[in-house]
Design a protein around this motif. Structure first.
Motif, PDB file in Angstrom:
ATOM      1  N   ASP A 149       0.851  -1.074   0.034  1.00 40.06           N
ATOM      2  CA  ASP A 149      -0.057   0.034  -0.143  1.00 40.06           C
ATOM      3  C   ASP A 149       0.933   1.253   0.080  1.00 40.06           C
ATOM      4  O   ASP A 149       1.218   1.644   1.246  1.00 40.06           O
ATOM      5  CB  ASP A 149      -1.022  -0.166   1.067  1.00 40.06           C
ATOM      6  N   SER A 150       1.322   1.704  -1.109  1.00 40.73           N
ATOM      7  CA  SER A 150       2.368   2.752  -1.112  1.00 40.73           C
ATOM      8  C   SER A 150       2.055   3.363  -2.709  1.00 40.73           C
ATOM      9  O   SER A 150       1.660   2.866  -3.417  1.00 40.73           O
ATOM     10  CB  SER A 150       3.762   2.347  -0.951  1.00 40.73           C
ATOM     11  N   TRP A 151       2.792   4.697  -2.631  1.00 46.47           N
ATOM     12  CA  TRP A 151       2.592   5.120  -3.927  1.00 46.47           C
ATOM     13  C   TRP A 151       3.534   4.582  -4.856  1.00 46.47           C
ATOM     14  O   TRP A 151       3.210   4.826  -6.026  1.00 46.47           O
ATOM     15  CB  TRP A 151       3.342   6.731  -3.611  1.00 46.47           C
ATOM     16  N   ALA A 152       4.644   4.008  -4.232  1.00 43.97           N
ATOM     17  CA  ALA A 152       5.289   3.339  -5.408  1.00 43.97           C
ATOM     18  C   ALA A 152       4.652   2.135  -6.058  1.00 43.97           C
ATOM     19  O   ALA A 152       4.806   1.967  -7.315  1.00 43.97           O
ATOM     20  CB  ALA A 152       6.695   2.734  -4.648  1.00 43.97           C
ATOM     21  N   ALA A 153       3.885   1.267  -5.232  1.00 40.47           N
ATOM     22  CA  ALA A 153       2.946   0.433  -5.730  1.00 40.47           C
ATOM     23  C   ALA A 153       1.981   0.961  -6.753  1.00 40.47           C
ATOM     24  O   ALA A 153       1.572   0.202  -7.969  1.00 40.47           O
ATOM     25  CB  ALA A 153       2.302  -0.419  -4.807  1.00 40.47           C
ATOM     26  N   GLU A 154       1.377   2.126  -6.459  1.00 37.10           N
ATOM     27  CA  GLU A 154       0.514   2.585  -7.395  1.00 37.10           C
ATOM     28  C   GLU A 154       1.346   2.884  -8.871  1.00 37.10           C
ATOM     29  O   GLU A 154       0.595   3.050  -9.966  1.00 37.10           O
ATOM     30  CB  GLU A 154      -0.150   3.651  -6.788  1.00 37.10           C
TER      31      GLU A 154
END
Length: 356
Positions: A246-251
């Protein structure tokens, strides 16, 4: 969330030049305390919060008695070396658990941080490959008392998982559903534990990530909130990342940005979900997998995967490290922690392993 969850002014650390905000108490990169004078300021009727105390949740490890790691001298009752005056390492800085020979974990402060905000809590039955419960929580460095909260959360979740042994109605699908429900109840207990260790007046309430993996008789269920991870590395099949951050990187990765680019950007460790008073949602996303061959189950914080993120190279690292450690989980976990420290140790490091 990468250090604060409110609108802040961003500046740089005076020690290493890394990015920090006005809400940060410690630099995420090097662990330097930021503006210590201001940290103790406030109304004379408001007691200052000590964010670098030993956790109120006890660790089942004997306190350090020496010798001093600096000079080999004797550690006195006050916690300082009687020869050179160096302060003894805190028990929380480095500890391990091994509930059974086939399951073990190691939690370490790393090199750059002032305190260890990671935590683990694990349990296992005696028979290898039968039942293992692995929980890792990573405290958010800018939140107050996150070291206390993360340890309380990990242990509360483990206790819920240990207490339950639901089998559903006898089918594999119902058994999987029962384990998923128990894992979600464990996340609820972890969230409650964080809230119980949060000061009601805290400007940055305690918060942490959460990941848990449950193995029961060939069925593997993993769930997470935040960016701590679980992986399954079978001996003869393709490795599997069991969780999605759950992270900006994953998005960014989901939109097609290459992983290496997304995970090295300025907001690479900004998480979008967590456990804590101001968390938007703490229900873990879960994955269920049937284990059909021998392998390694790994649950870890970003202190490890920072240096080896993708499943395939991380599987190679675990297998090579395990081979050098004679296949022993505790020695393998300790060696992986040492490896992460050798890469820079810029974060707290937690490695929990089960050899299935």
């Amino acid at each position: 969330m990468d250090g604060s969850m409110t609108s802040t002014t961003h500046t740089v650390c005076p020690s290493c030049g890394g990015p920090v905000s006005d809400a940060d108490r410690y630099c995420e990169a090097c662990g330097t305390e930021l503006n210590p004078a201001a940290a103790g300021a406030g109304s004379p009727n408001t007691p200052a919060l000590d964010t670098d105390t030993e956790p109120t949740v006890e660790i089942n490890t004997a306190p350090p008695v020496g010798p001093c790691v600096s000079c080999g001298g004797t550690i006195g009752a006050d916690g300082y070396c009687e020869t050179c005056g160096a302060k003894a390492a805190k028990v929380r800085d480095h500890f391990s658990e091994q509930p059974s020979p086939w399951v073990a974990g190691v939690c370490d402060r790393g090199i750059r941080h002032a305190r260890n905000e990671d935590a683990l809590a694990i349990a296992a039955d005696a028979e290898p490959g039968s039942r293992a419960l692995l929980v890792v929580c990573d405290g958010v460095s800018s939140s107050l008392d996150s070291d206390v909260a993360s340890l309380a959360a990990a242990r509360a979740a483990r206790d819920v998982l240990t207490a339950g042994h639901a089998q559903g109605i006898g089918t594999e699908s119902s058994r999987a559903s029962a384990i998923v429900a128990r894992l979600k109840a464990a996340a609820d207990a972890a969230s409650d534990a964080v809230l119980e260790n949060t000061s009601p007046d805290s400007p940055n309430p305690a918060s942490c990530t959460f990941v848990a993996a449950v193995l029961e008789n060939g069925l593997l269920v993993a769930g997470n909130v935040g960016d701590s991870r679980a992986y399954w590395f079978p001996d003869n099949s393709a490795p599997v990342a069991l969780t999605v951050d759950d992270s900006w990187a994953a998005e960014l990765i989901a939109t097609g940005i290459p992983r290496e680019q997304a995970e090295s950007g300025p907001h690479a460790h900004a998480i979008t979900r967590w456990l804590g008073k101001d968390a938007p949602d703490h229900t873990p996303r879960t994955t269920t997998l049937k284990v059909a061959e021998p392998g390694w189950l790994l649950v870890c914080s970003d202190g490890l995967w920072n240096y080896c993120s993708e499943a395939a190279p991380l599987a190679d690292l675990v297998r090579q490290t395990a081979a050098a450690a004679g296949g022993e989980p505790l020695a393998t976990a300790a060696a992986l922690v040492d490896w992460a420290n050798a890469q820079g140790g810029q974060d707290n490091i937690t490695v929990a392993l089960a050899r299935i």
